[in-house]
Design an enzyme around this catalytic site. Structure first.
Site, PDB file in Angstrom:
ATOM      1  N   SER A 148      -2.505  -2.511 -13.411  1.00 34.37           N
ATOM      2  CA  SER A 148      -3.885  -2.992 -13.409  1.00 34.37           C
ATOM      3  C   SER A 148      -4.191  -3.609 -14.767  1.00 34.37           C
ATOM      4  O   SER A 148      -3.568  -3.252 -15.777  1.00 34.37           O
ATOM      5  CB  SER A 148      -4.854  -1.833 -13.160  1.00 34.37           C
ATOM      6  N   TYR A 163      -7.838   6.744 -14.691  1.00 32.60           N
ATOM      7  CA  TYR A 163      -7.268   5.547 -14.061  1.00 32.60           C
ATOM      8  C   TYR A 163      -6.627   4.633 -15.101  1.00 32.60           C
ATOM      9  O   TYR A 163      -5.490   4.183 -14.941  1.00 32.60           O
ATOM     10  CB  TYR A 163      -8.363   4.796 -13.302  1.00 32.60           C
ATOM     11  N   LYS A 167      -2.592   3.636 -15.296  1.00 33.91           N
ATOM     12  CA  LYS A 167      -2.110   2.273 -15.122  1.00 33.91           C
ATOM     13  C   LYS A 167      -1.369   1.755 -16.360  1.00 33.91           C
ATOM     14  O   LYS A 167      -0.436   0.964 -16.258  1.00 33.91           O
ATOM     15  CB  LYS A 167      -3.277   1.353 -14.746  1.00 33.91           C
ATOM     16  N   THR A 198     -11.671  -5.339  -2.208  1.00 32.76           N
ATOM     17  CA  THR A 198     -10.978  -4.626  -1.140  1.00 32.76           C
ATOM     18  C   THR A 198     -11.965  -3.742  -0.372  1.00 32.76           C
ATOM     19  O   THR A 198     -13.126  -3.602  -0.760  1.00 32.76           O
ATOM     20  CB  THR A 198      -9.864  -3.733  -1.704  1.00 32.76           C
TER      21      THR A 198
END
Length: 259
Positions: A148, A163, A167, A198
């Site tokens: 990411s 997160y 990543k 998404t």
């Protein structure tokens, strides 16, 4: 040979985690469109089976769903063994399964930290090691990890330290595996998307305009990416069009990280 022939994936099997929906599905469709057979590994095996059937029908390839919990090394090993037993080879691994929990750093419960790290980073390791052993025996293969832009920058305004950390780990794991496995004919690269529209974040873009306006204002293209915009890059990295690439982490973020 024509240049476009380099992008063909006929006869190859692509194993894709988290491909029942979202970015994983979009990339699975792109690989299938270029001739690859598809093995979808997902925790939601029922939804994965529907996706596999739809891909097989639309692109006239073989596709099958398998259940996996990427946070479990044993589950990954068993799933990979089953895929290999069924198909006899694994040519492409695309590690896409991942989650994000938005929390302020001081409030992150230990169980949330472990959950994100286990799925996003350890899951990539478990799958890569299990498939890597098969590719070493085969004397070749392609691994594509989904990192990411959050492995390079810190997102704003939301907190997501687990997160971002996971990543960044995937990005460096990509380089480490590429360095070690190049001697076996295995290439390892990574796709690092920016904000993508998404199923999981569509509500934020449609109903919670505050975050979306902030994200888009910080993106030179002033919009989120579309899942199908990752597909061609996945095909490039999986195919013979990129035979001189390994250890690369490619940003596809609408320009977000240039500012």
């Amino acid at each position: 040979m024509h240049v476009l022939d380099l992008f063909r994936l006929d006869g190859k099997l692509a194993v894709i985690t988290g491909a029942a929906q979202g970015l994983g599905r979009a990339m699975a469709e792109a690989l299938a469109d270029c001739g690859a057979d598809i093995a979808i590994l997902d925790l939601n095996v029922e939804k994965a089976a529907v996706t596999a059937d739809e891909i097989a029908e639309q692109y006239q390839v073989k596709a099958k769903a398998y259940k996996v919990n990427v946070a479990s090394a044993e589950f990954c090993q068993e799933a990979v063994k089953q895929v290999h037993d069924d198909w006899g080879h694994i040519d492409i691994l695309l590690n896409d399964a991942g989650i994000c929990i938005n929390e302020n750093a001081e409030d992150v419960p230990l169980e949330h930290w472990h959950k994100v790290i286990d799925i996003n980073m350890n899951g990539v390791w478990y799958m890569s090691q299990a498939v890597g052993k098969i590719m070493i025996e085969q004397k070749g293969g392609n691994i594509i990890n989904v990192s990411s832009m959050s492995g390079f920058i810190v997102n704003d305004p939301q907190g997501q330290v687990s997160y971002n950390t996971s990543k960044a780990g995937v990005a460096h794991m990509t380089k480490s595996l590429a360095a070690e496995w190049v001697k076996y004919g295995i290439r390892v690269n990574s796709i690092a998307p920016g904000y993508m529209d998404t199923e999981l974040v569509h509500k934020t873009y449609v109903e919670d305009g505050e975050w979306a306006r902030r994200w888009n204002s910080m993106t030179p293209m002033k919009r989120p990416g579309r899942p199908e915009e990752l597909g061609p890059l996945a095909v490039y990295l999986a195919s013979d069009a990129s035979t001189y690439m390994t250890g690369s982490v490619i940003l596809i973020d609408g320009g977000y990280t240039i500012w």
